[in-house]
Design an enzyme around this catalytic site. Structure first.
Site, PDB file in Angstrom:
ATOM      1  N   LYS A  36      -0.539 -13.978   5.922  1.00 20.74           N
ATOM      2  CA  LYS A  36      -1.019 -12.669   5.482  1.00 20.74           C
ATOM      3  C   LYS A  36      -0.846 -12.555   3.969  1.00 20.74           C
ATOM      4  O   LYS A  36       0.259 -12.657   3.442  1.00 20.74           O
ATOM      5  CB  LYS A  36      -0.242 -11.545   6.172  1.00 20.74           C
ATOM      6  CG  LYS A  36      -0.767 -10.160   5.802  1.00 20.74           C
ATOM      7  CD  LYS A  36      -0.132  -9.072   6.635  1.00 20.74           C
ATOM      8  CE  LYS A  36       1.212  -8.642   6.135  1.00 20.74           C
ATOM      9  NZ  LYS A  36       1.185  -7.910   4.849  1.00 20.74           N
ATOM     10  N   ASP A  63      -4.858  -8.718   3.714  1.00 19.14           N
ATOM     11  CA  ASP A  63      -4.321  -7.379   3.998  1.00 19.14           C
ATOM     12  C   ASP A  63      -4.477  -6.490   2.767  1.00 19.14           C
ATOM     13  O   ASP A  63      -3.513  -6.222   2.056  1.00 19.14           O
ATOM     14  CB  ASP A  63      -2.835  -7.548   4.394  1.00 19.14           C
ATOM     15  CG  ASP A  63      -2.148  -6.226   4.693  1.00 19.14           C
ATOM     16  OD1 ASP A  63      -2.841  -5.236   4.992  1.00 19.14           O
ATOM     17  OD2 ASP A  63      -0.903  -6.188   4.636  1.00 19.14           O
ATOM     18  N   LYS A  65      -6.325  -3.499   2.969  1.00 18.60           N
ATOM     19  CA  LYS A  65      -6.466  -2.111   3.463  1.00 18.60           C
ATOM     20  C   LYS A  65      -7.484  -1.302   2.652  1.00 18.60           C
ATOM     21  O   LYS A  65      -7.159  -0.302   2.029  1.00 18.60           O
ATOM     22  CB  LYS A  65      -5.111  -1.391   3.436  1.00 18.60           C
ATOM     23  CG  LYS A  65      -4.045  -2.051   4.299  1.00 18.60           C
ATOM     24  CD  LYS A  65      -2.783  -1.179   4.352  1.00 18.60           C
ATOM     25  CE  LYS A  65      -1.666  -1.824   5.119  1.00 18.60           C
ATOM     26  NZ  LYS A  65      -1.031  -2.980   4.437  1.00 18.60           N
ATOM     27  N   THR A 127       3.165   3.256   8.843  1.00 12.66           N
ATOM     28  CA  THR A 127       4.448   3.556   9.497  1.00 12.66           C
ATOM     29  C   THR A 127       5.444   4.190   8.525  1.00 12.66           C
ATOM     30  O   THR A 127       6.455   4.727   8.948  1.00 12.66           O
ATOM     31  CB  THR A 127       5.066   2.292  10.126  1.00 12.66           C
ATOM     32  OG1 THR A 127       5.025   1.262   9.158  1.00 12.66           O
ATOM     33  CG2 THR A 127       4.314   1.863  11.360  1.00 12.66           C
ATOM     34  N   ARG A 218      10.338 -11.555   6.523  1.00 10.01           N
ATOM     35  CA  ARG A 218      11.710 -11.951   6.189  1.00 10.01           C
ATOM     36  C   ARG A 218      12.507 -12.627   7.302  1.00 10.01           C
ATOM     37  O   ARG A 218      13.329 -13.493   6.997  1.00 10.01           O
ATOM     38  CB  ARG A 218      12.455 -10.752   5.604  1.00 10.01           C
ATOM     39  CG  ARG A 218      11.966 -10.431   4.199  1.00 10.01           C
ATOM     40  CD  ARG A 218      12.310  -9.045   3.764  1.00 10.01           C
ATOM     41  NE  ARG A 218      11.605  -8.048   4.571  1.00 10.01           N
ATOM     42  CZ  ARG A 218      11.773  -6.741   4.436  1.00 10.01           C
ATOM     43  NH1 ARG A 218      12.628  -6.283   3.548  1.00 10.01           N
ATOM     44  NH2 ARG A 218      11.081  -5.898   5.182  1.00 10.01           N
TER      45      ARG A 218
END
Ligand code: C5P
Length: 243
Positions: A36, A63, A65, A127, A218
């Site tokens: 990603k 990614d 968006k 989120t 991570r």
């Protein structure tokens, strides 16, 4: 490990330097499904980083968006297709017309060129947003209601699925049916720390809730043995799929 299991693990290439990105790709290609590439790495390194990943045999989830007027997003999406990415995404809050125009132009471009159509995903509500965040922009609705509504809008517009918290996956699966991708970040295997993720689930829980692919950064990049960490996550995904 079977390809269909590996395809469900997306590594978040959250680094800011081309050479560091390349080291990770050399280490993990063939071990994870996709890499990603987000706003930081893409803004710093541009399409060259996408090409580097592809040259190593890896696939890319771009990614970025997108959220803009329909024509602008559709044109940007066509450029993502031209780069040969496997997945790109937009904000569902851009609305149905924005997503429909994107679907139309991407289909037309891929048909004309023979390029494989990327999977098209939308972010519902980030989120990091709470009810208070939504009220601040004039949306007086519970987060869960907005997530469901935007996931359904995404499906109606002809997109393939959404990016969502694993904790929203079951709700979205119920609202949008089986034939809908749910890609979830915020996943933490048992062996990993929480970092700054607050609402997390394990890979197995995410799959059980209906996630179709997981974005993991991570827990792999900060592990003492990243390959071993990726392997353990794949084992967990495989076991969850089988149960
Ligand atoms: O390192 P970690 O596994 O937390 O990385 C998760 C990746 O998913 C990061 O690239 C992060 O920006 C992204 N993400 C997230 N939560 C979201 C949406 C995206 O963690 N709601």
């Amino acid at each position: 490990m079977k390809q269909e299991v590996r395809d469900r693990l997306i590594f978040a290439l959250d680094v800011d330097e081309f050479s560091v990105a390349e080291e990770w790709v050399e280490k993990l290609h063939g071990k994870v499904g996709l890499f990603k590439v987000g706003k930081q790495l893409f803004t710093r390194c541009g399409p060259e980083v996408v090409k580097m990943i592809q040259d190593h045999g890896g696939g890319v989830f771009l990614d970025l968006k997108y959220h803009d007027i329909p024509n602008t997003v559709a044109k940007a999406a066509v450029e993502a297709c031209r780069l040969g990415v496997k997945i790109f995404n937009v904000h569902a809050l851009g609305g149905e017309a924005m997503m429909r125009k994107t679907v139309d132009e991407v289909h037309a471009y891929c048909l004309e060129t023979g390029i494989e159509r990327p999977m098209m995903l939308a972010v519902t509500i980030l989120t990091s947003s709470t009810e208070e965040t939504l009220r601040g922009v004039g949306i007086d609705r519970p987060v869960a209601e907005m997530v469901t509504r935007l996931a359904q809008l995404t499906k109606t517009a002809g997109f393939d699925g959404v990016v969502a918290s694993p904790q929203e996956a079951a709700l979205i699966r119920a609202a949008c049916g089986d034939n809908f991708a749910i890609v979830t970040p915020g996943v933490r295997p048992a062996f990993s720390t929480m970092d700054d993720q607050k609402r997390v689930t394990t890979p197995a829980e995410a799959i059980a809730a209906g996630a179709t692919a997981l974005v993991v950064g991570r827990p792999i990049s900060a592990a003492t043995d990243p390959l071993d960490a990726a392997g353990k996550i794949l084992d967990e995904i495989e076991a969850a799929l089988a149960s």
